[in-house]
Design a protein around this motif. Structure first.
Motif, PDB file in Angstrom:
ATOM      1  N   ASP A  20       0.878  -1.266  -0.100  1.00 42.59           N
ATOM      2  CA  ASP A  20       0.190  -0.129  -0.085  1.00 42.59           C
ATOM      3  C   ASP A  20       0.761   1.380   0.016  1.00 42.59           C
ATOM      4  O   ASP A  20       0.604   2.259  -0.646  1.00 42.59           O
ATOM      5  N   GLY A  21       1.920   1.193   0.854  1.00 42.27           N
ATOM      6  CA  GLY A  21       2.889   2.326   0.747  1.00 42.27           C
ATOM      7  C   GLY A  21       3.532   2.632  -0.817  1.00 42.27           C
ATOM      8  O   GLY A  21       3.979   3.875  -0.885  1.00 42.27           O
ATOM      9  N   ALA A  22       3.621   1.788  -1.790  1.00 43.31           N
ATOM     10  CA  ALA A  22       4.260   2.077  -2.942  1.00 43.31           C
ATOM     11  C   ALA A  22       3.086   2.289  -3.974  1.00 43.31           C
ATOM     12  O   ALA A  22       3.424   2.599  -5.100  1.00 43.31           O
ATOM     13  N   ASP A  23       2.045   2.834  -3.514  1.00 41.01           N
ATOM     14  CA  ASP A  23       0.798   3.192  -4.177  1.00 41.01           C
ATOM     15  C   ASP A  23       0.622   2.215  -5.740  1.00 41.01           C
ATOM     16  O   ASP A  23       0.924   2.599  -7.033  1.00 41.01           O
ATOM     17  N   PRO A  24       0.223   1.004  -5.186  1.00 36.40           N
ATOM     18  CA  PRO A  24       0.229   0.022  -6.372  1.00 36.40           C
ATOM     19  C   PRO A  24      -1.005   0.062  -7.261  1.00 36.40           C
ATOM     20  O   PRO A  24      -1.941   0.814  -6.936  1.00 36.40           O
ATOM     21  N   HIS A  25      -0.618  -0.201  -8.683  1.00 35.81           N
ATOM     22  CA  HIS A  25      -1.830  -0.031  -9.760  1.00 35.81           C
ATOM     23  C   HIS A  25      -1.735  -1.348 -10.515  1.00 35.81           C
ATOM     24  O   HIS A  25      -0.804  -1.423 -11.179  1.00 35.81           O
ATOM     25  N   VAL A  26      -2.841  -2.395 -10.338  1.00 34.84           N
ATOM     26  CA  VAL A  26      -2.765  -3.559 -11.070  1.00 34.84           C
ATOM     27  C   VAL A  26      -2.976  -3.291 -12.730  1.00 34.84           C
ATOM     28  O   VAL A  26      -3.580  -2.546 -12.933  1.00 34.84           O
ATOM     29  N   LEU A  27      -2.118  -3.715 -13.266  1.00 40.75           N
ATOM     30  CA  LEU A  27      -2.235  -3.376 -14.677  1.00 40.75           C
ATOM     31  C   LEU A  27      -2.703  -4.480 -15.644  1.00 40.75           C
ATOM     32  O   LEU A  27      -3.207  -4.369 -16.713  1.00 40.75           O
ATOM     33  N   THR A  28      -2.570  -5.763 -14.985  1.00 41.44           N
ATOM     34  CA  THR A  28      -2.893  -7.030 -15.922  1.00 41.44           C
ATOM     35  C   THR A  28      -3.511  -7.964 -15.062  1.00 41.44           C
ATOM     36  O   THR A  28      -3.246  -8.091 -13.754  1.00 41.44           O
ATOM     37  N   ALA A  29      -4.255  -8.992 -15.652  1.00 41.26           N
ATOM     38  CA  ALA A  29      -4.679 -10.307 -15.095  1.00 41.26           C
ATOM     39  C   ALA A  29      -5.559  -9.938 -13.753  1.00 41.26           C
ATOM     40  O   ALA A  29      -5.274 -10.433 -12.818  1.00 41.26           O
ATOM     41  N   HIS A  30      -6.628  -8.908 -13.782  1.00 42.47           N
ATOM     42  CA  HIS A  30      -7.226  -8.419 -12.643  1.00 42.47           C
ATOM     43  C   HIS A  30      -8.067  -9.457 -11.949  1.00 42.47           C
ATOM     44  O   HIS A  30      -8.528  -9.581 -10.914  1.00 42.47           O
ATOM     45  N   ASP A  31      -8.335 -10.678 -12.757  1.00 45.56           N
ATOM     46  CA  ASP A  31      -9.151 -11.638 -12.391  1.00 45.56           C
ATOM     47  C   ASP A  31      -8.308 -12.900 -11.716  1.00 45.56           C
ATOM     48  O   ASP A  31      -8.849 -13.531 -11.221  1.00 45.56           O
ATOM     49  N   ARG A  32      -6.798 -12.593 -11.574  1.00 45.71           N
ATOM     50  CA  ARG A  32      -6.116 -13.521 -10.961  1.00 45.71           C
ATOM     51  C   ARG A  32      -5.416 -12.914  -9.469  1.00 45.71           C
ATOM     52  O   ARG A  32      -4.672 -13.731  -9.082  1.00 45.71           O
ATOM     53  N   LEU A  33      -6.138 -12.089  -8.920  1.00 44.38           N
ATOM     54  CA  LEU A  33      -5.866 -11.342  -7.747  1.00 44.38           C
ATOM     55  C   LEU A  33      -5.954 -12.381  -6.466  1.00 44.38           C
ATOM     56  O   LEU A  33      -5.456 -12.074  -5.493  1.00 44.38           O
ATOM     57  N   ASP A  34      -6.796 -13.344  -6.558  1.00 41.23           N
ATOM     58  CA  ASP A  34      -7.069 -14.352  -5.638  1.00 41.23           C
ATOM     59  C   ASP A  34      -6.221 -15.529  -5.579  1.00 41.23           C
ATOM     60  O   ASP A  34      -6.293 -16.201  -4.675  1.00 41.23           O
ATOM     61  N   ARG A  35      -5.274 -15.444  -6.262  1.00 36.54           N
ATOM     62  CA  ARG A  35      -4.042 -16.555  -6.366  1.00 36.54           C
ATOM     63  C   ARG A  35      -3.380 -16.641  -4.980  1.00 36.54           C
ATOM     64  O   ARG A  35      -3.047 -15.376  -4.506  1.00 36.54           O
TER      65      ARG A  35
END
Length: 171
Positions: A20-35
């Motif tokens: 969270d401190g790195a200001d994350p932004h997911v660019l790809t594979a949003h449907d794989r975040l529960d891995r």
């Protein structure tokens, strides 16, 4: 009664609670975040793939990718995806001003989550906190299994026998 087994840390958890401190932004594979994430590792080595076993979130600034051509960078992403890496978190600003487009396209094609880190957050802190959470969840799971084993053994050796143990399992 024994509580339900704890859920292992997933990529979404690591992003929300440890990056969270790195200001994350997911660019790809949003449907794989529960891995599930089995480990968080940082490396600048281009040929890191053979050293990974799958399930890792890899943190990098891209230093090992500087000066490489687009095809080689696509290969890097494809190799990580084929090895079962949970995701690639790429800090921009030091080596690259943005994650190279070919890497984003390859991550999308391979369904590998690529997370752009837009602020500096020391990787050692991320690894320490996330890996402590991963190991703690594993220890909690082992403790739960030990309690469950003891409870089932007690049921089996009690006057209820197998029927009592099966009733306990049904509960």
């Amino acid at each position: 009664m024994v509580a339900a087994s704890p859920v292992s840390l997933c990529l979404r958890d690591v992003i929300e609670h440890h990056l969270d401190g790195a200001d994350p932004h997911v660019l790809t594979a949003h449907d794989r975040l529960d891995r599930p994430v089995g480990w968080v590792h940082s490396s600048e080595i281009f040929e890191i793939g053979p050293l990974l076993s799958g399930g890792e979130l890899l943190l990098t600034t891209g230093l090992g990718l500087a000066g490489l051509d687009a095809g080689t960078r696509r290969h890097y992403v494809r190799d990580l995806a084929e090895r079962g890496v949970a995701g690639l978190a790429f800090e921009i600003g030091r080596t690259f001003d943005a994650i190279p487009d070919e890497m984003v396209r390859e991550g999308s094609a391979c369904r590998l989550p690529i997370i752009e880190l837009r602020r500096v957050q020391p990787f050692i802190e991320v690894c320490r906190r996330a890996n402590t959470a991963i190991v703690s969840a594993e220890v909690d799971d082992l403790r739960l299994r030990t309690r469950l084993d003891a409870a089932l053994h007690a049921e089996l050796t009690s006057s209820g026998g197998v029927a009592g143990m099966l009733g306990h399992l049904a509960d």
